[in-house]
Enzyme design. Structure first.
Site, PDB file in Angstrom:
ATOM      1  CE  LYS A 126     -10.887  18.964 -44.521  1.00  0.00           C
ATOM      2  NZ  LYS A 126     -12.408  18.422 -44.824  1.00  0.00           N
ATOM      3  NE  ARG A 165      -6.349  24.602 -55.656  1.00  0.00           N
ATOM      4  CZ  ARG A 165      -7.281  23.968 -54.618  1.00  0.00           C
ATOM      5  NH1 ARG A 165      -6.495  23.147 -53.567  1.00  0.00           N
ATOM      6  NH2 ARG A 165      -8.400  23.917 -54.692  1.00  0.00           N
TER       7      ARG A 165
HETATM    8  C1  MV4 Z   1     -18.889  21.850 -43.296  1.00  0.00           C
HETATM    9  C2  MV4 Z   1     -20.393  22.146 -43.763  1.00  0.00           C
HETATM   10  C3  MV4 Z   1     -21.143  22.276 -42.723  1.00  0.00           C
HETATM   11  N1  MV4 Z   1     -20.865  21.999 -41.277  1.00  0.00           N
HETATM   12  N2  MV4 Z   1     -18.624  21.817 -42.238  1.00  0.00           N
HETATM   13  C4  MV4 Z   1     -17.463  20.978 -47.785  1.00  0.00           C
HETATM   14  C5  MV4 Z   1     -16.335  21.020 -48.558  1.00  0.00           C
HETATM   15  C6  MV4 Z   1     -15.271  21.117 -47.369  1.00  0.00           C
HETATM   16  N3  MV4 Z   1     -14.286  22.093 -47.734  1.00  0.00           N
HETATM   17  C7  MV4 Z   1     -15.795  21.503 -46.186  1.00  0.00           C
HETATM   18  N4  MV4 Z   1     -17.455  21.175 -46.501  1.00  0.00           N
HETATM   19  C8  MV4 Z   1     -18.406  21.757 -45.596  1.00  0.00           C
HETATM   20  N5  MV4 Z   1     -17.937  21.578 -44.320  1.00  0.00           N
HETATM   21  C9  MV4 Z   1     -19.328  21.808 -41.214  1.00  0.00           C
HETATM   22  N6  MV4 Z   1     -19.048  21.902 -39.817  1.00  0.00           N
HETATM   23  C10 MV4 Z   1     -20.825  21.866 -45.085  1.00  0.00           C
HETATM   24  C11 MV4 Z   1     -19.799  21.856 -45.934  1.00  0.00           C
HETATM   25  C12 MV4 Z   1     -20.432  21.760 -47.317  1.00  0.00           C
HETATM   26  C13 MV4 Z   1     -19.930  22.530 -48.322  1.00  0.00           C
HETATM   27  C14 MV4 Z   1     -19.110  23.596 -48.046  1.00  0.00           C
HETATM   28  C15 MV4 Z   1     -18.726  24.567 -48.912  1.00  0.00           C
HETATM   29  C16 MV4 Z   1     -19.356  24.478 -50.162  1.00  0.00           C
HETATM   30  C17 MV4 Z   1     -20.189  23.406 -50.640  1.00  0.00           C
HETATM   31  C18 MV4 Z   1     -20.484  22.508 -49.448  1.00  0.00           C
HETATM   32  C19 MV4 Z   1     -21.284  21.512 -49.919  1.00  0.00           C
HETATM   33  C20 MV4 Z   1     -21.850  20.844 -48.892  1.00  0.00           C
HETATM   34  C21 MV4 Z   1     -21.362  20.591 -47.555  1.00  0.00           C
END
Ligand code: MV4
Length: 479
Positions: A115, A291
């Site tokens: 990342k 992917r």
């Molecule tokens: C976040 C976030 C809130 N703030 N970043 C979860 C999966 C990963 N790809 C990134 N994720 C998140 N990043 C910040 N700065 C909340 C999540 C997140 C989330 C994101 C997408 C779908 C479901 C989720 C469930 C919990 C937290």
């Protein structure tokens, strides 16, 4: 390209082989000992057993798979999703052995697999990102100062993580140091890389991702968005396209940002750029998945494309003939992942024997399936049985058809996420489009399914009783 080896199993192996077949390309399946009689093995033109049931002894053995490919004169390997699909070393080994890896170059996989490297790569393109510190934290005191500046709550993320693994929310400065130390040791244990960074925590986001497709001639397309906010513990269960909240302007902005992300790593093939969308419709780049994704069918339906066909075409060096202006969204598609999991028991895997397994069929219903009646579900792999996808001219139509298709999907022998899906598709918050990534946590508890099933049983009893009385009348009349 005359022959493709599919380094995967289940529904995705079959889905890829179907397109290969359509294009007149021969297919090779690989399988583990427990998958000897699996549908993907029967579907392929040739099939080779590569080892034991655990994926570490079969589907993850890159060198072994390349050996098989070479011995059968395979031109290209499609990795599907999971397993070796985002393994840069495997892609590189294919490149070194003159086998086409159907996917991006190993370099792009490597950059997007970290990342922090991803953030670094997109820096010069002005892609919106969540406020944060975009380098690995080495000095906790310095990080604390940065966190104060960003403002709590903040989120600690592992650079090597993905799909939510290794994330920690920190509510206040008092917890910062302890949480940071925990996050670092967790990241070392899970990924062998203790690099973590911090971001402002976006508290109620939607998860919107953009499908992109790039060729080797400098053309990059965006195929619009998928809404994937309905997740449980970072596992998507329901996806749809398009999202009901994007305006055409926002869609264009996000699409163009996604194209720039792909450009930043010299991308080739199908990729997905993940964004968070906050309550004020600000979007932020999160990561890129290098992917073909599980949920690609909803995009195929609304854009009338075959993403696997496009992957194969660009992998063999063809230029994309579709232009961005040609792409349009038509209709609406929703997808439910049918997992062998028990929604009444904390979604624990419910593997076993498929005593009954009958799929719904009909116009505008697509089932990407990897199982058949009478099979045992192996405990070794992801318990997803199939994806149920429905299409309509409107969102309402697609949802209505989905509910009917769920009722027509008959599984006995294991518990599945089908009733959970029905709960979501009938839910007011989902129907209205007014939901975020907290949907499941907010509205779902095991007993709602029991309540829903009891209601259905009551209705069935009333219908039966009515029929009984009517039959009685006929009996009486005929005497
Ligand atoms: C976040 C976030 C809130 N703030 N970043 C979860 C999966 C990963 N790809 C990134 N994720 C998140 N990043 C910040 N700065 C909340 C999540 C997140 C989330 C994101 C997408 C779908 C479901 C989720 C469930 C919990 C937290």
């Amino acid at each position: 390209m005359k022959k493709i080896l599919v380094a995967n199993r289940g529904e995705i192996a079959i889905r890829v082989m179907k397109t290969a077949q359509k294009m007149g390309i021969k297919t090779v399946a690989v399988y583990s000992t427990v998958d000897r009689n699996a549908p993907h093995v029967k579907f392929a033109d040739e099939a080779v057993c590569i080892g034991g049931a655990p994926s570490s002894e079969s589907y993850l053995l890159g060198s072994k798979i390349i050996e098989v490919a070479k011995s059968l004169n395979v031109d290209a390997i499609h990795p599907g999703y999971g397993f070796l699909s985002e393994n840069a070393d495997f892609a590189e080994e294919c490149e070194n052995n003159n086998i086409i890896f159907i996917g991006p170059k190993s370099k792009a996989i490597r950059v997007m697999g970290s990342k922090l490297a991803a953030k670094e790569a997109v820096k010069e393109y002005n892609i919106p990102m969540v406020p944060g510190v975009d380098e690995a934290i080495t000095d906790i005191e310095k990080a604390k100062v940065a966190a104060r500046k960003i403002g709590f709550p903040i989120l600690i993320k592992a650079s090597a993580g993905g799909g939510g693994k290794g994330m920690r929310v920190v509510e206040s400065e008092d917890d910062f140091e302890a949480q940071m130390n925990r996050a670092i040791s967790e990241a070392i244990a899970a990924f062998g890389d203790g690099s973590v960074f911090i971001e402002k925590y976006v508290s109620s986001p939607r998860h919107i991702e953009i499908q992109v497709m790039a060729d080797s001639h400098g053309n990059i397309l965006y195929l619009f968005e998928r809404e994937c906010s309905i997740q449980r513990r970072h596992q998507k269960v329901i996806e749809e396209a398009p999202s009901s909240v994007l305006s055409p302007e926002l869609r264009k902005k996000m699409g163009e940002a996604a194209v720039l992300v792909a450009k930043s790593c010299d991308y080739l093939g199908a990729g997905t750029v993940e964004f968070l969308l906050d309550e004020n419709n600000n979007f932020y780049f999160l990561e890129m998945n290098t992917r073909l994704q599980v949920e690609h069918p909803v995009t195929e339906w609304i854009t009338k494309t075959d993403l696997v066909e496009l992957q194969i075409r660009v992998a063999r060096g063809e230029a994309l003939i579709i232009k961005q202006e040609d792409l349009q969204i038509k209709g609406h598609a929703v997808e439910l992942r049918v997992y062998a999991e028990d929604p009444m028991n904390d979604f624990l895997p419910s593997v076993g024997h498929l005593d009954v397994y009958q799929l719904p069929i009909g116009e505008n219903i697509r089932v990407d399936n990897g199982f058949e009646q009478g099979m045992d579900i192996p405990i070794y792999y992801d318990p997803m049985l199939a994806k149920l996808i429905t299409y309509g001219e409107t969102r309402e139509e697609a949802i209505q058809l989905m509910i009917k298709a769920i009722d027509d999907y008959h599984v006995e022998g294991v518990q599945t996420t089908l009733p959970f899906g029905k709960f979501v598709f009938e839910h007011e918050a989902f129907r209205s489009g007014n939901f975020d990534t907290h949907f499941v946590k907010k509205y779902y508890y095991a007993d709602v399914l029991k309540i829903q099933m009891n209601k259905e049983a009551e209705i069935a009893a009333i219908v039966a009783l009515k029929q009984y009385f009517e039959d009685q009348k006929i009996v009486r009349l005929s005497i």
